[in-house]
Design a protein around this motif. Structure first.
Motif, PDB file in Angstrom:
ATOM      1  N   ASP A  41       6.503  -3.123   4.993  1.00 12.07           N
ATOM      2  CA  ASP A  41       5.589  -4.066   4.349  1.00 12.07           C
ATOM      3  C   ASP A  41       6.294  -4.788   3.199  1.00 12.07           C
ATOM      4  O   ASP A  41       5.979  -4.576   2.026  1.00 12.07           O
ATOM      5  N   SER A 183       8.794  -7.379  10.332  1.00 14.16           N
ATOM      6  CA  SER A 183       7.525  -7.313   9.606  1.00 14.16           C
ATOM      7  C   SER A 183       7.194  -8.645   8.955  1.00 14.16           C
ATOM      8  O   SER A 183       6.017  -9.002   8.839  1.00 14.16           O
ATOM      9  N   LEU A 187       3.808  -8.757  11.786  1.00 12.45           N
ATOM     10  CA  LEU A 187       2.997  -8.029  10.817  1.00 12.45           C
ATOM     11  C   LEU A 187       3.577  -6.629  10.675  1.00 12.45           C
ATOM     12  O   LEU A 187       4.340  -6.175  11.542  1.00 12.45           O
ATOM     13  N   ASP A 191       0.207  -0.112   9.486  1.00 13.62           N
ATOM     14  CA  ASP A 191      -0.723  -0.742   8.546  1.00 13.62           C
ATOM     15  C   ASP A 191      -1.533   0.348   7.852  1.00 13.62           C
ATOM     16  O   ASP A 191      -2.377   1.000   8.469  1.00 13.62           O
ATOM     17  N   ARG A 193      -3.457  -0.174   5.153  1.00 10.36           N
ATOM     18  CA  ARG A 193      -4.533  -0.757   4.352  1.00 10.36           C
ATOM     19  C   ARG A 193      -5.881  -0.596   5.048  1.00 10.36           C
ATOM     20  O   ARG A 193      -5.932  -0.297   6.247  1.00 10.36           O
ATOM     21  N   HIS A 196      -6.847  -2.383   8.758  1.00 13.70           N
ATOM     22  CA  HIS A 196      -5.999  -2.224   9.933  1.00 13.70           C
ATOM     23  C   HIS A 196      -6.830  -2.334  11.207  1.00 13.70           C
ATOM     24  O   HIS A 196      -8.069  -2.243  11.177  1.00 13.70           O
ATOM     25  N   ARG A 357      -0.884  -9.604   6.004  1.00 18.50           N
ATOM     26  CA  ARG A 357       0.373 -10.029   5.377  1.00 18.50           C
ATOM     27  C   ARG A 357       0.913 -11.260   6.092  1.00 18.50           C
ATOM     28  O   ARG A 357       1.991 -11.245   6.687  1.00 18.50           O
TER      29      ARG A 357
END
Length: 458
Positions: A41, A183, A187, A191, A193, A196, A357
């Motif tokens: 990330d 990434s 993405l 994930d 967060r 997701h 992202r």
């Protein structure tokens, strides 16, 4: 230690070697994990770096490309240092670099713990969130470990000979840079967060009849005239001002996320609109959310696909909203440039950066659950034949089967397995050399003994 030996010639007592091995293991696991989650990330790490700079009053000093490069470089450095510790590559240099990094990070995290300019350090990305004081004490332990391994670097056992270390160095660096690059293009593969794929954006309900039901609290903070609610595990940084605390009794809906969607009207110049958050996440049908924190900085290379998806949603009665934190001028410029006819909604910029992202990025919700996420580089394309079919009959309308275990398996196959095979081959080669050298020495000793016997007999 000579590379031709299979084990180091230890001069330290056993207890000290055991302590050193444990310290090496702690540093190895921490640096590899920390570097990997940052590489997965890189934008999240960039946002954290920018938070640090803003807290120091340097928010506008470095451009975004520089902070992004710093993010990628930090992830690669941590990951590679962890790998170098694991394989004992350039032991003296590696341990000194690790010690130098801990000597920098430990005072920095002490400042974070005391001043609390940001809510968490971000050392493990969103995978593991630590408080600033937890981070500081963690770094104290790691600093002690770094001192031990830097004091006795040659006690570390080499898992690969010096002649083949360059393979590990180059492969590790290329691998972690490829992870960051992919990434950024697509993405994050992992994930962590709350948005997701598979996550439900609806609040969870606590049973009022349950004997285990507990009281929960919501904390209200204000910043720049905006008020938001936070739970106890997700309090904001010091730039927010505490306003009030509210009690949620058992059976009330608990906050699941920070997402707030305010529908804006074309003739408004403000960012205040109608709150449609509940309507969006309660819709049992499909809803497209085009997420772009700042329209002025959004990539405009896939505008045709975005417009085609909007037209498709109109034909089938699906919701389509553009979520942005841009002001009226930015929204109007985007309309003029793209011919966008979809409705715009205002959402907090930090929240949008957390949702996906990518700028822009696309989410697909169904019944309040995230079933699809795409970056602007990999937006779904609906063909002319598929345009007449509803989403239930299309691949993008179903949740992907790419599971976390599958991603971990790919990681093992692409990185761990090659290095394991290299290590086994290297150790086999070293053992062969060792046995040949031992056999030659035995032969020389035998010849010398025979020659001595002959001389004695003569």
């Amino acid at each position: 230690m000579s590379d031709t030996s299979l084990s180091p010639t230890h001069t330290s007592p056993l207890w000290l070697r055991v302590v050193g091995a444990l310290c090496r293991l702690a540093l190895t696991v921490t640096f590899i994990f920390s570097g990997f989650v940052k590489a997965v990330d890189p934008l999240g790490t960039q946002y954290k770096i920018e938070d640090y700079l803003a807290a120091m009053g340097l928010g506008e000093v470095l451009p975004g490309m520089v902070t992004l490069a710093m993010s990628v470089a930090l992830a690669a450095t941590e990951f590679c240092l962890g790998i170098f510790l694991l394989f004992a590559i350039r032991r003296r240099l590696t341990t000194r670099l690790v010690l130098a990094m801990m000597l920098v990070m430990t005072p920095l995290t002490l400042w974070l713990a005391i001043a609390n300019p940001v809510s968490d350090c971000g050392c493990f990305g969103d995978a593991i969130v630590l408080t600033n004081w937890q981070t500081f004490w963690k770094n104290i332990v790691l600093l002690a470990c770094a001192i031990v391994v830097a004091w006795r670097p040659c006690d570390m056992f080499r898992f690969i000979s010096r002649s083949n270390q360059w393979i590990v160095v180059n492969y590790s660096a290329l691998f972690i840079l490829a992870v960051s690059g992919w990434s950024l293009y697509d993405l994050p593969q992992f994930d962590f967060r709350p948005y997701h794929i598979g996550a439900s954006l609806r609040g969870e309900e606590a049973s009022a009849d349950s004997s285990d039901a507990q009281f929960e609290y919501v904390f209200i903070y204000e910043k720049n005239g905006e008020r938001r609610e936070f739970d106890i595990d997700n309090l904001p940084d010091s730039t927010w001002t505490f306003v009030d605390r509210q009690e949620l009794k058992a059976g009330a809906e608990l906050p699941k996320h920070d997402l707030r969607i305010d529908l804006l009207y074309e003739d408004t110049d403000s960012n205040e609109g109608e709150d449609i958050t509940d309507a969006v996440i309660s819709d049992t049908s499909y809803t497209f959310l085009l997420v772009t924190p700042k329209l002025e900085k959004a990539d405009d290379s896939r505008l045709d696909l975005i417009n085609e998806l909007f037209e498709y949603s109109l034909e089938h009665g699906y919701g389509f909203y553009c979520l942005t934190a841009s002001d009226a001028e930015g929204r109007q410029q985007w309309r003029d440039m793209t011919g966008a006819e979809y409705p715009f909604c205002f959402t907090d910029e930090t929240t949008l950066k957390t949702v996906i992202r990518s700028n822009p990025g696309l989410l697909l919700l169904k019944d309040g659950t995230v079933i699809g996420k795409w970056s602007h580089n990999r937006l779904p394309q609906i063909t002319a034949e598929e345009a007449a079919q509803p989403l239930e009959q299309l691949d993008i309308g179903t949740m992907p089967e790419d599971s976390v275990p599958g991603k971990i398996l790919k990681l093992l196959l692409w990185f761990v397995l090659p290095l394991t095979l290299l290590t086994l081959a290297d150790r086999t080669w070293m053992w062969t050399r060792y046995m040949k050298r031992t056999r030659r020495q035995d032969d020389k000793a035998t010849d010398a003994t025979q020659q001595s016997t002959i001389n004695t007999q003569q």
